[in-house]
Design a protein around this motif. Structure first.
Motif, PDB file in Angstrom:
ATOM      1  N   VAL A 161      -7.527 -41.029  48.515  1.00 37.52           N
ATOM      2  CA  VAL A 161      -8.484 -42.085  48.192  1.00 37.52           C
ATOM      3  C   VAL A 161      -8.486 -43.143  49.291  1.00 37.52           C
ATOM      4  O   VAL A 161      -9.543 -43.574  49.775  1.00 37.52           O
ATOM      5  N   ARG A 162      -7.297 -43.546  49.695  1.00 39.50           N
ATOM      6  CA  ARG A 162      -7.191 -44.594  50.719  1.00 39.50           C
ATOM      7  C   ARG A 162      -7.655 -44.100  52.087  1.00 39.50           C
ATOM      8  O   ARG A 162      -8.280 -44.848  52.844  1.00 39.50           O
ATOM      9  N   PHE A 163      -7.376 -42.844  52.412  1.00 40.19           N
ATOM     10  CA  PHE A 163      -7.846 -42.326  53.693  1.00 40.19           C
ATOM     11  C   PHE A 163      -9.371 -42.303  53.735  1.00 40.19           C
ATOM     12  O   PHE A 163      -9.990 -42.729  54.726  1.00 40.19           O
ATOM     13  N   ALA A 164      -9.995 -41.801  52.669  1.00 42.79           N
ATOM     14  CA  ALA A 164     -11.454 -41.715  52.644  1.00 42.79           C
ATOM     15  C   ALA A 164     -12.092 -43.088  52.786  1.00 42.79           C
ATOM     16  O   ALA A 164     -13.072 -43.263  53.522  1.00 42.79           O
ATOM     17  N   ALA A 165     -11.540 -44.078  52.109  1.00 47.98           N
ATOM     18  CA  ALA A 165     -12.136 -45.408  52.123  1.00 47.98           C
ATOM     19  C   ALA A 165     -11.817 -46.181  53.397  1.00 47.98           C
ATOM     20  O   ALA A 165     -12.672 -46.901  53.926  1.00 47.98           O
ATOM     21  N   GLU A 166     -10.590 -46.037  53.921  1.00 42.69           N
ATOM     22  CA  GLU A 166     -10.152 -46.888  55.019  1.00 42.69           C
ATOM     23  C   GLU A 166     -10.349 -46.262  56.395  1.00 42.69           C
ATOM     24  O   GLU A 166     -10.752 -46.945  57.332  1.00 42.69           O
ATOM     25  N   ILE A 167     -10.057 -44.981  56.538  1.00 42.01           N
ATOM     26  CA  ILE A 167     -10.128 -44.328  57.850  1.00 42.01           C
ATOM     27  C   ILE A 167     -11.481 -43.643  58.043  1.00 42.01           C
ATOM     28  O   ILE A 167     -12.175 -43.877  59.032  1.00 42.01           O
ATOM     29  N   ALA A 168     -11.863 -42.797  57.074  1.00 42.57           N
ATOM     30  CA  ALA A 168     -13.111 -42.038  57.211  1.00 42.57           C
ATOM     31  C   ALA A 168     -14.335 -42.888  56.908  1.00 42.57           C
ATOM     32  O   ALA A 168     -15.425 -42.623  57.414  1.00 42.57           O
ATOM     33  N   GLY A 169     -14.178 -43.909  56.064  1.00 44.83           N
ATOM     34  CA  GLY A 169     -15.311 -44.776  55.744  1.00 44.83           C
ATOM     35  C   GLY A 169     -16.277 -44.189  54.744  1.00 44.83           C
ATOM     36  O   GLY A 169     -17.442 -44.581  54.703  1.00 44.83           O
ATOM     37  N   VAL A 170     -15.828 -43.241  53.940  1.00 48.75           N
ATOM     38  CA  VAL A 170     -16.676 -42.656  52.892  1.00 48.75           C
ATOM     39  C   VAL A 170     -15.970 -42.838  51.549  1.00 48.75           C
ATOM     40  O   VAL A 170     -14.978 -42.196  51.276  1.00 48.75           O
ATOM     41  N   GLU A 171     -16.472 -43.710  50.731  1.00 55.79           N
ATOM     42  CA  GLU A 171     -15.829 -43.993  49.446  1.00 55.79           C
ATOM     43  C   GLU A 171     -16.304 -42.977  48.411  1.00 55.79           C
ATOM     44  O   GLU A 171     -17.001 -43.307  47.447  1.00 55.79           O
ATOM     45  N   GLU A 172     -15.907 -41.734  48.638  1.00 54.10           N
ATOM     46  CA  GLU A 172     -16.362 -40.643  47.786  1.00 54.10           C
ATOM     47  C   GLU A 172     -15.259 -40.078  46.901  1.00 54.10           C
ATOM     48  O   GLU A 172     -15.497 -39.204  46.093  1.00 54.10           O
ATOM     49  N   ILE A 173     -14.025 -40.553  47.086  1.00 57.88           N
ATOM     50  CA  ILE A 173     -12.907 -40.093  46.267  1.00 57.88           C
ATOM     51  C   ILE A 173     -12.326 -41.300  45.544  1.00 57.88           C
ATOM     52  O   ILE A 173     -12.181 -42.372  46.131  1.00 57.88           O
ATOM     53  N   GLY A 174     -12.015 -41.134  44.264  1.00 54.26           N
ATOM     54  CA  GLY A 174     -11.440 -42.234  43.508  1.00 54.26           C
ATOM     55  C   GLY A 174     -10.704 -41.730  42.294  1.00 54.26           C
ATOM     56  O   GLY A 174     -10.627 -40.521  42.039  1.00 54.26           O
ATOM     57  N   ALA A 175     -10.147 -42.656  41.546  1.00 53.93           N
ATOM     58  CA  ALA A 175      -9.384 -42.316  40.347  1.00 53.93           C
ATOM     59  C   ALA A 175     -10.152 -42.744  39.111  1.00 53.93           C
ATOM     60  O   ALA A 175     -10.765 -43.818  39.082  1.00 53.93           O
ATOM     61  N   ILE A 176     -10.125 -41.896  38.091  1.00 51.58           N
ATOM     62  CA  ILE A 176     -10.710 -42.230  36.798  1.00 51.58           C
ATOM     63  C   ILE A 176      -9.642 -42.052  35.733  1.00 51.58           C
ATOM     64  O   ILE A 176      -8.678 -41.299  35.909  1.00 51.58           O
ATOM     65  N   GLY A 177      -9.800 -42.741  34.611  1.00 56.86           N
ATOM     66  CA  GLY A 177      -8.839 -42.622  33.533  1.00 56.86           C
ATOM     67  C   GLY A 177      -7.602 -43.472  33.762  1.00 56.86           C
ATOM     68  O   GLY A 177      -7.411 -44.073  34.822  1.00 56.86           O
ATOM     69  N   ARG A 178      -6.747 -43.510  32.741  1.00 51.94           N
ATOM     70  CA  ARG A 178      -5.518 -44.282  32.805  1.00 51.94           C
ATOM     71  C   ARG A 178      -4.368 -43.448  32.270  1.00 51.94           C
ATOM     72  O   ARG A 178      -4.553 -42.546  31.450  1.00 51.94           O
ATOM     73  N   GLY A 179      -3.176 -43.771  32.730  1.00 52.25           N
ATOM     74  CA  GLY A 179      -1.991 -43.113  32.205  1.00 52.25           C
ATOM     75  C   GLY A 179      -2.025 -41.614  32.393  1.00 52.25           C
ATOM     76  O   GLY A 179      -2.306 -41.106  33.477  1.00 52.25           O
ATOM     77  N   GLU A 180      -1.783 -40.878  31.302  1.00 49.17           N
ATOM     78  CA  GLU A 180      -1.751 -39.420  31.374  1.00 49.17           C
ATOM     79  C   GLU A 180      -3.122 -38.836  31.677  1.00 49.17           C
ATOM     80  O   GLU A 180      -3.239 -37.725  32.188  1.00 49.17           O
ATOM     81  N   ASP A 181      -4.198 -39.590  31.411  1.00 45.22           N
ATOM     82  CA  ASP A 181      -5.557 -39.100  31.623  1.00 45.22           C
ATOM     83  C   ASP A 181      -6.085 -39.421  33.018  1.00 45.22           C
ATOM     84  O   ASP A 181      -7.250 -39.122  33.318  1.00 45.22           O
ATOM     85  N   MET A 182      -5.280 -40.021  33.867  1.00 44.11           N
ATOM     86  CA  MET A 182      -5.750 -40.375  35.209  1.00 44.11           C
ATOM     87  C   MET A 182      -5.985 -39.124  36.046  1.00 44.11           C
ATOM     88  O   MET A 182      -5.179 -38.195  36.044  1.00 44.11           O
ATOM     89  N   GLU A 183      -7.123 -39.091  36.752  1.00 42.47           N
ATOM     90  CA  GLU A 183      -7.465 -37.968  37.624  1.00 42.47           C
ATOM     91  C   GLU A 183      -8.047 -38.495  38.922  1.00 42.47           C
ATOM     92  O   GLU A 183      -8.740 -39.507  38.941  1.00 42.47           O
ATOM     93  N   ILE A 184      -7.768 -37.794  40.014  1.00 41.97           N
ATOM     94  CA  ILE A 184      -8.423 -38.052  41.294  1.00 41.97           C
ATOM     95  C   ILE A 184      -9.630 -37.131  41.380  1.00 41.97           C
ATOM     96  O   ILE A 184      -9.524 -35.922  41.165  1.00 41.97           O
ATOM     97  N   THR A 185     -10.782 -37.688  41.684  1.00 44.74           N
ATOM     98  CA  THR A 185     -11.999 -36.877  41.691  1.00 44.74           C
ATOM     99  C   THR A 185     -12.998 -37.426  42.700  1.00 44.74           C
ATOM    100  O   THR A 185     -12.859 -38.557  43.179  1.00 44.74           O
TER     101      THR A 185
END
Length: 705
Positions: A161-185
């Motif tokens: 997530v941090r690489f996409a946003a900071e280095i590549a400049g494409v905010e296309e990956i992120g986290a949804i959900g909380r706790g056990e339901d958290m997913e990277i998508t």
């Protein structure tokens, strides 16, 4: 500097160091998953826990700085312990939590043998599990044809997530959900639209993100690893080529702080399947209109008969984009012995002069871009011409908020750009001082002007270059090193797009007195005024079959050049030879052979050397060592391995000799690269690159709607 005690060892470190960095400075090993030196601090995984004496609980060492520590009760330096029972128990607990839902699929995971989770669970985990409940499962995510996802393995370190946003400049990956339901998508379940997306594979500490083309093909311990140089662009990224037998199985980045840091482009990383397909593995001659296999002797004799019957002034040679220095050296010497002045390494058609070396170099250096405070891009789209240079510009923008202006058609460079105009008239206004951006450059202490091939490939390219030099002179920032320790600064840069271009200019692979340039040879070919044309890996020329010109093509792939040739000589690809390359900043780099060329293919310089005997112009060298000695005699710069001159020559750099004054066409600049993924024969032979190209075209079409 701050003083602290790490495991009873007293050290002095800068106050801005994190505790993790301070501990490593003292020689302690700190495990981590989420922390990465080039990304922002997340503090997600808690694997880096240490004991700060006096603190009520273990501290995440990546998220606290040395300056935040308090001295002891009696004023003694702060103390940190990394090996106490408290730290051991804390790390075991963190590891147990990380492994609760992680699937036990190491035997089939492509990360096996290179997995941080495997290594750290052995070093810091426990040998049993108390977890008896069912493990959770996560649906796979689509990230395009390059990145394979098995998100059940994900430990939510958020490096991707941090690489996409900071280095590549494409905010296309992120986290949804909380706790056990958290997913990277990915937000829209689509392919990652970045030329650097494959780097998330290296960043992922588990097997959640792996290489899709490489999936289930090899294990790391089966592969022979060779450190070499990339030739997909002029940046000269340092890479590691992994082979099994004679096949290249994957390409990985190699750390080089001054060039590519630890990143590589997707084209560099995934080009390897193109090294296997459409290969030229034997000589061919054209008989009765068809190319037919033949022996080396037959091919050489046919070429020799044509060259001997032609006048020297009607013989020409053009070097392509992927050619190494040794190959151009051999062909240059052969053409000189034949008496032909018609040779050119500038396949793109520019007229860049090699009168001064700084004329055609990226003088600021790639790493030096980070010291700039204003940038002017002229006729260049660095996002596709040199993505790693673009990443440096993005870093400059984010860290220093430097103003970046661009002249050329508007495009998304992944950072804020002031679009000043589309043609050279805007550059004229800046050079005259009438444009508002001229004041930005004048007030900057370290401004940068970057000239791209979109400006230099034109017929008025030399006039545009001269205009840029006038602007540089007006801003007064081309200066050599001074006695007070200032390293000097040269703001005028040329961003090349071909790996061979700077090496060819250094070598003098250029027309002699009365010789024809690439444009002249193409015109002579089309008008029937050229008897023999030798294409050394030159595939990007607007040529077709000709009855009047005998075409010799020497290269590794059956691409455009081979399709029009009368004789084909099979050469080696860049991973198949020991060779020198010179990148856009003038840095000479040593490439090493990772595999042998297929079939009867040979190294290019050796082919030219063998041909020289048949044409009666025998070259003096018989080995790689001998041709490199000849290289050093031709230009001593080839002895300076891994050295970029930077502003060393700025004190003697004559801006009046840059380019040539002349009339300027007012038409807009056109960027030279239309499709990032299909720029050379190896890329066009790659199935992976073809798929990426199709997706890129589809995304552009959707954006246009």
């Amino acid at each position: 500097m701050a003083t602290l005690i790490v495991d009873d060892k007293e050290i002095d470190v800068p106050g801005e160091y994190t505790l993790l960095q301070a501990c490593e400075e003292a020689g302690a090993e700190i495990p981590r998953f989420c922390y990465h030196e080039r990304l922002s601090i997340a503090g997600n995984c808690r694997m880096c826990l240490v004991e700060v004496v006096g603190a009520p609980k273990p501290v995440a060492s990546c998220a606290q700085q040395v300056r935040d520590l308090r001295p002891g009760r009696d004023g003694e330096p702060p103390a940190i312990n990394t090996k106490t029972p408290l730290v051991k128990k804390a790390r075991e607990g963190v590891m147990e939590f990380l492994l609760i839902n992680h699937p036990l699929d190491c035997p089939i995971c492509d990360q096996g043998g290179e997995c941080d989770l495997q290594d750290q669970s052995m070093g810091y985990g426990i040998d049993t599990s108390r977890y008896k409940e069912n493990k959770r499962a996560v649906e796979e995510k689509y990230m395009g044809p390059l990145v394979k996802t098995v998100m059940t393995r994900c430990i939510q370190c958020t490096r991707c997530v941090r690489f996409a946003a900071e280095i590549a400049g494409v905010e296309e990956i992120g986290a949804i959900g909380r706790g056990e339901d958290m997913e990277i998508t990915t937000y829209l379940e689509k392919s990652l639209e970045s030329e650097l997306s494959g780097n998330v594979i290296d960043l992922c500490p588990v097997g959640a993100l792996t290489s899709k083309p490489y999936a289930f093909t090899a294990r790391p311990w089966e592969l022979r690893k060779t450190e070499t140089i990339d030739a997909m662009d002029a940046v000269g990224s340092n890479i590691r080529v992994d082979c099994r037998g004679r096949e290249v199985m994957r390409i990985l980045p190699r750390l080089h702080e001054e060039i590519n840091e630890e990143w590589i482009t997707d084209k560099t990383r995934f080009i390897w399947d193109g090294l296997r397909t459409q290969r030229l593995d034997r000589p061919y001659v054209r008989k009765d209109g068809r190319l037919q296999p033949c022996s080396w002797t037959e091919a050489f004799e046919m070429i020799a008969s044509k060259i001997k019957s032609a006048k020297p002034e009607r013989v020409g040679a053009i070097a392509g984009d992927l050619v190494c220095v040794e190959s151009m050296m051999a062909l240059r010497d052969l053409m000189e012995k034949l008496g032909s002045p018609n040779l050119d390494c500038r396949q793109e058609g520019s007229l860049i002069s090699n009168e001064q070396r700084a004329n055609y170099l990226f003088n600021t250096t790639i790493q030096g871009l980070e010291d700039a405070d204003a940038v002017l891009l002229v006729g260049t789209n660095p996002r596709v011409e040199a993505p790693l240079v673009n990443a440096r510009l993005r870093k400059l923008y984010l860290r220093a908020q430097a103003r970046i202006g661009a002249i050329g058609p508007q495009t998304d460079l992944r950072y804020d750009v002031e679009w000043l105009g589309e043609g050279p008239q805007t550059l004229q206004e800046i050079a005259d001082g009438t444009h508002e951006f001229a004041e930005v450059l004048r007030s900057a202490k370290r401004p940068v002007i970057i000239l791209g091939m979109g400006a230099l490939e034109r017929e008025d390219g030399q006039a545009i270059m001269h205009l840029a030099a006038q602007a540089a002179a007006k801003f007064g920032v081309v200066s050599g090193a001074s006695e007070d320790g200032d390293a000097g600064w040269n703001c005028l840069n040329v961003l090349h797009t071909a790996a061979s271009r700077v090496g060819g200019l250094d070598l003098g692979f250029l027309p002699g007195d009365g010789g024809m340039t690439t444009h002249d040879m193409v015109s002579a070919f089309q008008s029937g005024n050229l008897d023999v044309l030798y294409l050394l890996g030159a595939d990007e020329l607007p040529l077709s079959r000709s009855a009047s010109t005998f075409i010799v093509y020497q290269g590794s792939h059956g691409d455009r050049g081979a399709s029009i040739a009368d004789v084909i000589l099979p050469g080696a690809a860049y991973t198949e030879k020991n060779a020198l390359w010179v990148n856009t900043e003038g840095r000479v780099q040593l490439g090493r052979r990772a595999a042998f060329p297929p079939g009867e293919a040979k190294e290019d310089w050796a082919i030219v050397r063998a041909l020289s005997e048949h044409v009666g112009a025998k070259l003096e060298y018989d080995s790689l060592a001998q041709i490199r000695n000849a290289l050093l005699k031709a230009n001593e710069i080839f002895a300076s391995i891994d050295y970029a001159p930077g502003a060393d020559t700025a004190g003697t750099f004559d801006l009046e000799k840059v380019g040539q004054a002349g009339p300027i066409d007012g038409s807009p600049f056109v960027y030279p690269i239309r499709d990032f993924y299909l720029t050379n024969p190896i890329a066009r032979a790659s199935k992976t690159m073809a798929e990426c190209s199709a997706l890129s075209a589809e995304a552009l079409a959707q954006a246009a709607e």
